[in-house]
Write a protein that holds these residues in place. Structure first.
Motif, PDB file in Angstrom:
ATOM      1  N   THR C  63      42.249  39.419  35.609  1.00  0.00           N
ATOM      2  CA  THR C  63      41.271  38.358  35.792  1.00  0.00           C
ATOM      3  C   THR C  63      41.816  37.394  36.823  1.00  0.00           C
ATOM      4  O   THR C  63      43.031  37.248  36.957  1.00  0.00           O
ATOM      5  N   GLY C  64      40.915  36.785  37.556  1.00  0.00           N
ATOM      6  CA  GLY C  64      41.379  35.870  38.588  1.00  0.00           C
ATOM      7  C   GLY C  64      40.229  35.156  39.258  1.00  0.00           C
ATOM      8  O   GLY C  64      39.070  35.293  38.874  1.00  0.00           O
ATOM      9  N   THR C  65      40.587  34.393  40.264  1.00  0.00           N
ATOM     10  CA  THR C  65      39.594  33.670  41.043  1.00  0.00           C
ATOM     11  C   THR C  65      39.683  34.169  42.481  1.00  0.00           C
ATOM     12  O   THR C  65      40.781  34.268  43.025  1.00  0.00           O
ATOM     13  N   VAL C  66      38.531  34.457  43.051  1.00  0.00           N
ATOM     14  CA  VAL C  66      38.492  34.992  44.406  1.00  0.00           C
ATOM     15  C   VAL C  66      37.705  34.036  45.277  1.00  0.00           C
ATOM     16  O   VAL C  66      36.645  33.552  44.879  1.00  0.00           O
ATOM     17  N   THR C  67      38.244  33.746  46.456  1.00  0.00           N
ATOM     18  CA  THR C  67      37.501  32.905  47.392  1.00  0.00           C
ATOM     19  C   THR C  67      37.279  33.663  48.689  1.00  0.00           C
ATOM     20  O   THR C  67      38.215  34.256  49.232  1.00  0.00           O
ATOM     21  N   GLY C  68      36.041  33.654  49.121  1.00  0.00           N
ATOM     22  CA  GLY C  68      35.719  34.185  50.431  1.00  0.00           C
ATOM     23  C   GLY C  68      35.361  33.007  51.308  1.00  0.00           C
ATOM     24  O   GLY C  68      34.540  32.176  50.929  1.00  0.00           O
ATOM     25  N   ALA C  69      35.996  32.903  52.473  1.00  0.00           N
ATOM     26  CA  ALA C  69      35.739  31.743  53.315  1.00  0.00           C
ATOM     27  C   ALA C  69      35.666  32.155  54.773  1.00  0.00           C
ATOM     28  O   ALA C  69      36.387  33.047  55.217  1.00  0.00           O
ATOM     29  N   THR C  70      34.771  31.518  55.518  1.00  0.00           N
ATOM     30  CA  THR C  70      34.726  31.720  56.958  1.00  0.00           C
ATOM     31  C   THR C  70      34.793  30.357  57.616  1.00  0.00           C
ATOM     32  O   THR C  70      34.355  29.363  57.045  1.00  0.00           O
ATOM     33  N   SER C  71      35.370  30.326  58.806  1.00  0.00           N
ATOM     34  CA  SER C  71      35.485  29.048  59.503  1.00  0.00           C
ATOM     35  C   SER C  71      34.188  28.714  60.231  1.00  0.00           C
ATOM     36  O   SER C  71      34.088  27.696  60.875  1.00  0.00           O
ATOM     37  N   PHE C  72      33.213  29.612  60.119  1.00  0.00           N
ATOM     38  CA  PHE C  72      31.966  29.428  60.866  1.00  0.00           C
ATOM     39  C   PHE C  72      30.792  29.573  59.895  1.00  0.00           C
ATOM     40  O   PHE C  72      30.927  30.163  58.826  1.00  0.00           O
ATOM     41  N   PRO C  73      29.628  29.034  60.282  1.00  0.00           N
ATOM     42  CA  PRO C  73      28.467  29.197  59.418  1.00  0.00           C
ATOM     43  C   PRO C  73      28.025  30.651  59.345  1.00  0.00           C
ATOM     44  O   PRO C  73      28.026  31.355  60.351  1.00  0.00           O
ATOM     45  N   LEU C  74      27.690  31.090  58.188  1.00  0.00           N
ATOM     46  CA  LEU C  74      27.343  32.490  57.984  1.00  0.00           C
ATOM     47  C   LEU C  74      25.848  32.573  57.621  1.00  0.00           C
ATOM     48  O   LEU C  74      25.446  32.088  56.591  1.00  0.00           O
ATOM     49  N   SER C  94      32.305  28.747  52.172  1.00  0.00           N
ATOM     50  CA  SER C  94      33.342  29.096  51.204  1.00  0.00           C
ATOM     51  C   SER C  94      32.677  29.354  49.859  1.00  0.00           C
ATOM     52  O   SER C  94      31.894  28.554  49.382  1.00  0.00           O
ATOM     53  N   GLU C  95      32.953  30.520  49.309  1.00  0.00           N
ATOM     54  CA  GLU C  95      32.389  30.864  48.011  1.00  0.00           C
ATOM     55  C   GLU C  95      33.521  31.297  47.090  1.00  0.00           C
ATOM     56  O   GLU C  95      34.406  32.048  47.503  1.00  0.00           O
ATOM     57  N   THR C  96      33.478  30.806  45.858  1.00  0.00           N
ATOM     58  CA  THR C  96      34.524  31.178  44.917  1.00  0.00           C
ATOM     59  C   THR C  96      33.917  31.878  43.702  1.00  0.00           C
ATOM     60  O   THR C  96      32.882  31.448  43.191  1.00  0.00           O
ATOM     61  N   PHE C  97      34.530  32.952  43.303  1.00  0.00           N
ATOM     62  CA  PHE C  97      34.080  33.701  42.130  1.00  0.00           C
ATOM     63  C   PHE C  97      35.211  33.824  41.131  1.00  0.00           C
ATOM     64  O   PHE C  97      36.376  33.875  41.503  1.00  0.00           O
ATOM     65  N   ASN C  98      34.834  33.924  39.869  1.00  0.00           N
ATOM     66  CA  ASN C  98      35.798  34.364  38.863  1.00  0.00           C
ATOM     67  C   ASN C  98      35.553  35.839  38.655  1.00  0.00           C
ATOM     68  O   ASN C  98      34.402  36.271  38.568  1.00  0.00           O
ATOM     69  N   VAL C  99      36.602  36.620  38.625  1.00  0.00           N
ATOM     70  CA  VAL C  99      36.414  38.063  38.461  1.00  0.00           C
ATOM     71  C   VAL C  99      37.238  38.576  37.289  1.00  0.00           C
ATOM     72  O   VAL C  99      38.284  38.023  36.949  1.00  0.00           O
ATOM     73  N   TRP C 100      36.704  39.599  36.654  1.00  0.00           N
ATOM     74  CA  TRP C 100      37.412  40.312  35.597  1.00  0.00           C
ATOM     75  C   TRP C 100      37.276  41.802  35.891  1.00  0.00           C
ATOM     76  O   TRP C 100      36.236  42.251  36.382  1.00  0.00           O
ATOM     77  N   SER C 101      38.317  42.537  35.588  1.00  0.00           N
ATOM     78  CA  SER C 101      38.235  43.984  35.713  1.00  0.00           C
ATOM     79  C   SER C 101      38.991  44.571  34.535  1.00  0.00           C
ATOM     80  O   SER C 101      40.044  44.048  34.147  1.00  0.00           O
ATOM     81  N   ASN C 102      38.432  45.622  33.915  1.00  0.00           N
ATOM     82  CA  ASN C 102      39.132  46.165  32.751  1.00  0.00           C
ATOM     83  C   ASN C 102      39.943  47.413  33.092  1.00  0.00           C
ATOM     84  O   ASN C 102      40.506  48.063  32.228  1.00  0.00           O
ATOM     85  N   GLY C 103      39.934  47.778  34.382  1.00  0.00           N
ATOM     86  CA  GLY C 103      40.716  48.928  34.799  1.00  0.00           C
ATOM     87  C   GLY C 103      40.064  50.239  34.444  1.00  0.00           C
ATOM     88  O   GLY C 103      40.643  51.303  34.664  1.00  0.00           O
ATOM     89  N   ALA C 104      38.858  50.197  33.872  1.00  0.00           N
ATOM     90  CA  ALA C 104      38.190  51.436  33.496  1.00  0.00           C
ATOM     91  C   ALA C 104      36.781  51.448  34.060  1.00  0.00           C
ATOM     92  O   ALA C 104      35.844  51.937  33.439  1.00  0.00           O
ATOM     93  N   GLY C 105      36.604  50.858  35.225  1.00  0.00           N
ATOM     94  CA  GLY C 105      35.318  50.914  35.910  1.00  0.00           C
ATOM     95  C   GLY C 105      34.389  49.753  35.616  1.00  0.00           C
ATOM     96  O   GLY C 105      33.313  49.655  36.178  1.00  0.00           O
ATOM     97  N   SER C 106      34.768  48.870  34.709  1.00  0.00           N
ATOM     98  CA  SER C 106      33.926  47.703  34.443  1.00  0.00           C
ATOM     99  C   SER C 106      34.439  46.520  35.239  1.00  0.00           C
ATOM    100  O   SER C 106      35.651  46.281  35.303  1.00  0.00           O
ATOM    101  N   LEU C 107      33.478  45.814  35.810  1.00  0.00           N
ATOM    102  CA  LEU C 107      33.845  44.669  36.627  1.00  0.00           C
ATOM    103  C   LEU C 107      32.851  43.539  36.342  1.00  0.00           C
ATOM    104  O   LEU C 107      31.670  43.795  36.125  1.00  0.00           O
ATOM    105  N   ARG C 108      33.367  42.339  36.306  1.00  0.00           N
ATOM    106  CA  ARG C 108      32.452  41.214  36.168  1.00  0.00           C
ATOM    107  C   ARG C 108      32.828  40.183  37.211  1.00  0.00           C
ATOM    108  O   ARG C 108      34.011  39.881  37.394  1.00  0.00           O
ATOM    109  N   ALA C 109      31.812  39.660  37.896  1.00  0.00           N
ATOM    110  CA  ALA C 109      32.032  38.557  38.824  1.00  0.00           C
ATOM    111  C   ALA C 109      31.118  37.420  38.400  1.00  0.00           C
ATOM    112  O   ALA C 109      29.965  37.642  38.040  1.00  0.00           O
ATOM    113  N   GLN C 110      31.669  36.221  38.430  1.00  0.00           N
ATOM    114  CA  GLN C 110      30.920  35.062  37.943  1.00  0.00           C
ATOM    115  C   GLN C 110      31.024  33.966  38.979  1.00  0.00           C
ATOM    116  O   GLN C 110      32.122  33.640  39.427  1.00  0.00           O
ATOM    117  N   GLN C 111      29.874  33.451  39.383  1.00  0.00           N
ATOM    118  CA  GLN C 111      29.925  32.286  40.263  1.00  0.00           C
ATOM    119  C   GLN C 111      29.359  31.100  39.502  1.00  0.00           C
ATOM    120  O   GLN C 111      28.229  31.125  39.024  1.00  0.00           O
TER     121      GLN C 111
END
Lengths: 266, 324, 350
Positions: C63-74, C94-111
């Motif tokens: 589990t963690g927090t992921v940030t995607g950011a660009t220096s320019f308008p997208l 800049s967008e930040t998500f919380n992500v979870w992965s169970n290592g067995a193909g399940s993924l959750r992303a939360q903004q």
């Protein structure tokens, strides 16, 4: 001392009117949503949209819409009045020569403001829960994450959120008390306190000053919403706790430094 | 001016000094209030009386000097002594949204728990104690009325009632007759005398001498933060002596001649619109008049006056040559 | 003379609040710097080793927090947030998500937004997209393929795999020392484009030193040491994740939207519109004709761009440090990590 201070506060008509208004707000809000719907897709906080689904969300919709202005206003009115009000009436000098020690007065006034914070938050929440149950369904509660939980668990979460909102207002009570020791004009102290809170809310919307956001007393004010996520996120709530504790410590030491050495000439 | 050992003093200040905005409001003030006295603390408005009282009560911190209150010098002990001091400081102050009775109740509630650990002789103030204090100042009928509906006189009485809620050794009353009608003033005076007879020391400030002079055993006079006189009322009267009085249109000229020739005691000169009074350095009035006439002063009348206490007070505290 | 104490010490009394205020300021300003400054050395590895680690892309429970950011308008609605495109255009993104992965193909992303959230629940065989603001649950059960791409946006790992798979042949690979990502030491694989006319100076992929999963991707413009786009973990914890985090059934009262497999893309509905790619690697140019729906959606953004004259009439130019695009009046978009001259050349050849 606390009992006398509380009865002094609640014997005031101003306090009664203020509390009546705050406790009526959820009913007004519930009625409007009941009549005209949640207005989904508007700019309001998401809880407003969820109210029609479950009574519990009226609690959150009420407190979250009172949070930015009306709750801080109510707390500022009481906290900023605490020393400045006594000074402007002249009763401060009689308390001091009664004699009551300055620290005792300060602690008593702080405790009254904090009690008031807890009381109005729980009062608004309780009033909102009753209003919600009158107007809206009481089934399983949908969390922000889309999962559901039982109604009773939902009420428990709403209670925790209310306590967290009360915790977020601790800084307002502290700042109000501190400013209150610097002036003999209660209105000035109230406006000063409210000014700081509004200024803080404005700064937290300006991304150029992102660096100072963590220091603002209002920075983590919306963290209570994290209680309604699954899994519950404690990060921002913990930061809010630290932020409120630091602001309270700062404000109280400032208030006592000022008040202990102050020449009372009012 | 030594009034005995400090044990018999209810209040003693030494070199008490306080400046506000760079100006000494109270300047090196040493007061000695004998226990059991009615001590009149006199001076015009703005002479530093209230600031002095605030320093005695611990509301204002002096820049210099000490206060001894009921034999306590240490600030903490002094604060403890305050429970044995009843007071009225710069007018009454109560919560306008509470009744007179509730105000006294709040005052006793908040004061007593705080004091109990300081002074174990105090017990809870009963309902009857509040009522008897109200009765003593004639407010029992208005006890249930909100304070904001009180007249100025009633407000004043309520603060005196607050001072009488429990037994005190000392009463500090700052301008207690303010806002009272003549009848009320007489009543307050009678109350003070009664209380003194019961063994209380009364420290009463006023800017009007006549209101308190009759009952005071001791008097102190202040002007511009300085103590001009302190002693028994008798010695205050005695210090007055006879004064020379001159009526003329040329007060300025007369003043310079009198001062220039050293005919008057320095500082004793008091100048009115068309009148000068002063203590002469000589018994020979004829010589003084001759000097004035020679100097070109149009002398309308001259005489000797023996002053009342009130006039002496005004002379002492009012406009004088040294204040110019 | 105790009486004077209070006055004499009044300055000292203020030491309390001053100490609290200054230490709070110092801690909140300095702590992030300290966290950033800490470094750690890892045993040296070869670029090939890093590539193979990246390509392994073993799913790990985390589990963690992921940030995607660009220096320019997208000018693109972000993946999880249905934001107003016009607002996205104002400044950096800049967008930040919380992500979870169970290592067995399940993924959750939360903004998370102030009082709402959007979630992506991805489980084998079902993809749910939840928006608490509109109280809408969207099922993508039968079009998982397109959503895998979206899931990649919430997982630096999949993006890194695609970059390595598609671009490593056109770049010079090197290992450029160790960095700290999400407070953990990580290797950096650097891809420097072989093509001389690309706007991209380098792409750097950070690979966790311990678990060997990709944790951050940065794209640097030519001659610049600040990334124009970055995508990576801010915080990262490796721990088993309970199934309840990934399970989702539309709550009662929610609007449920079923999306068919016919519309290949999330924003589709306009039939299949082909993308033509001219060239290969870091200087390739994409030519895409927009559907009517896409054009109307883009209309507002396009008008805020500068106009440019092209061999096919007037067009709109969108420039960023790492790629440029020209929107032609007939609705065709020509874009790539190249300069305007090259784009105009491609337009001329259409």
């Amino acid at each position: 001392m606390l009992g006398s201070e509380l009865s002094l506060l609640f014997k005031r008509r101003r306090t009664k009117v203020l509390m009546a208004l705050l406790f009526l707000a959820p009913w007004l809000m519930g009625f409007v949503i009941f009549q005209f719907g949640g207005g989904r897709g508007g700019n309001g906080p998401s809880f407003v949209d969820l109210v029609t689904h479950n009574a519990v969300f009226l609690v959150l919709a009420s407190v979250s819409s009172l949070m930015p202005l009306l709750l801080p206003l109510a707390v500022s009115l009481v906290a900023a009045d605490s020393i400045a009000g006594e000074a402007s009436l002249g009763t401060l000098r009689y308390l001091l020569v009664a004699p009551v020690s300055r620290m005792r007065i300060l602690v008593g006034k702080l405790l009254v403001s904090l009690s008031f914070v807890v009381l109005i938050c729980l009062g608004v929440a309780a009033s909102a829960l009753v209003a919600g149950m009158v107007f809206f369904p009481t089934g399983r509660v949908v969390l922000l994450s889309g999962q559901t939980t039982s109604f009773l668990h939902g009420i428990a979460l709403a209670f925790v959120a209310t306590v967290l909102i009360a915790m977020s207002l601790v800084s307002v009570a502290g700042i109000g008390l501190a400013i209150s020791t610097f002036t003999d004009i209660p209105v000035g102290a109230t406006l000063g306190t409210l000014g700081i809170i509004i200024f803080s809310e404005i700064l937290s919307n300006i991304s150029q000053v992102r660096g100072i956001w963590p220091m603002l007393p209002t920075n983590y004010w919306l963290s209570y919403a994290d209680i309604f996520r699954f899994p519950i996120r404690l990060g921002a709530i913990g930061k809010d706790f630290v932020s409120q504790a630091v602001w309270l410590a700062f404000a109280f030491t400032l208030a006592s430094a000022r008040f202990i050495s102050k020449d009372v000439t009012s | 001016m030594n009034l005995g050992s400090s044990n018999s003093l209810a209040i003693e200040t030494e070199d008490l000094t306080k400046a506000f905005g760079g100006r000494n409001v109270v300047d090196s003030l040493s007061l000695h209030v004998p226990a059991g006295s009615i001590y009149g603390f006199l001076g015009p408005n703005g002479s530093g009386k209230t600031t002095t009282i605030r320093m005695i009560l611990g509301l204002v911190f002096p820049d210099r000097g000490t206060v001894t209150l009921l034999a306590a010098k240490d600030p903490k002990e002094r604060r403890a002594r305050l429970s044995r001091v009843g007071m009225l400081v710069e007018g009454p102050a109560f919560y306008p949204y509470l009744s007179g009775y509730d105000n006294l109740k709040r005052f006793s509630q908040i004061a007593l728990p705080a004091q109990r650990h300081l002074d174990h002789s105090l017990s809870k103030v009963s309902k009857s104690a509040i009522e008897s204090a109200l009765e003593r100042v004639g407010l029992l009928e208005a006890a249930g009325k909100k304070y904001r509906a009180y007249s100025l006189g009633m407000k004043q009485r309520l603060s005196i009632a607050a001072a009488l809620l429990w037994p005190r050794e000392l009463l500090v009353l700052d301008e207690p007759t303010n806002g009272l009608d003549p009848q009320g003033i007489v009543e307050v005076r009678e109350l003070m005398t009664t209380l003194q007879k019961q063994g209380m020391t009364i420290f009463v400030s006023s800017h009007i001498l006549s209101e308190v002079e009759i009952i005071c055993s001791n008097i102190a006079v202040m002007r511009e933060g300085k103590l001009l006189f302190e002693g028994s009322t008798q010695s205050f009267r005695g210090s007055l002596g006879e004064r020379f009085e001159l009526e003329t249109a040329d007060v300025g000229l007369a003043e310079s001649i009198l001062s220039g020739l050293g005919l008057v005691e320095p500082g004793s000169l008091v100048i009115g619109h068309d009148r000068i009074t002063a203590k002469l350095t000589t018994e020979d009035i004829a010589r003084v008049v001759a000097a004035l006439v020679k100097g070109g002063v149009g002398v309308r009348a001259v005489g000797k006056t023996s002053h009342s206490l009130e006039e002496a007070f005004v002379n002492m505290t009012g406009r004088s040559s040294s204040a110019r | 003379m105790k009486m004077l104490n209070v006055k004499a010490h009044s300055k000292l009394l203020f030491a309390g609040p001053i100490t609290i205020a200054s230490s709070a300021i110092v801690i909140s300003l300095v702590m992030p710097q300290i966290a950033r400054a800490s470094t750690s050395t890892l045993t040296p590895v070869s670029p090939q080793q890093l590539v193979s680690w990246i390509q392994a892309d073993r799913p790990i429970s985390l589990t963690g927090t992921v940030t995607g950011a660009t220096s320019f308008p997208l000018p693109m609605p972000s993946v999880l947030k249905s934001s107003n495109p016009a607002s996205v255009l104002s400044g950096s993104t800049s967008e930040t998500f919380n992500v979870w992965s169970n290592g067995a193909g399940s993924l959750r992303a939360q903004q998370v937004t102030s009082a709402g959230e959007t979630d992506l629940y991805m489980n084998p065989g079902s993809v749910w997209y939840w928006d608490s603001n509109t109280f809408t649950a969207t099922n993508e059960a039968s079009s998982g393929a397109s959503k895998i791409g979206e899931a990649g946006f919430s997982n630096p790992g999949s993006t890194a795999v695609q970059i390595v798979d598609k671009l490593s042949a056109y770049a010079t690979l090197s290992v450029s020392g160790s960095v700290m990502v999400a407070g953990r030491p990580a290797y950096t694989l650097s891809l420097v484009p072989n093509a001389q006319d690309s706007l991209i100076g380098s792409v750097k992929i950070a690979v966790d030193g311990l678990t060997h999963i990709p944790v951050r991707i940065q794209v640097f413009p030519k001659n610049s040491s600040t990334p124009a786009a970055s995508f990576g973990f801010d915080t990262l914890t490796f721990a088993p994740q309970p199934d309840s985090i990934f399970s989702f059934t539309p709550p009662p009262g929610a609007n449920v939207v079923e999306r068919g497999s016919a519309s290949g893309t999330a924003s589709g509905g306009g039939g299949s519109l082909k993308t033509k790619v001219i060239g290969t690697g870091f200087d390739s140019v994409w030519v895409q004709a927009l559907s009517a729906k896409q054009r109307s959606a883009m209309g507002g953004i396009v008008k805020s761009l500068t106009t440019i004259s092209t061999p096919l009439g007037a067009g709109y130019l969108y420039t960023t440090p790492i790629f440029q695009a020209i929107v032609l009046s007939n609705g065709t978009v020509v874009a790539g990590p190249v300069d305007t001259t090259r784009l105009l050349q491609v337009v001329g050849e259409l």
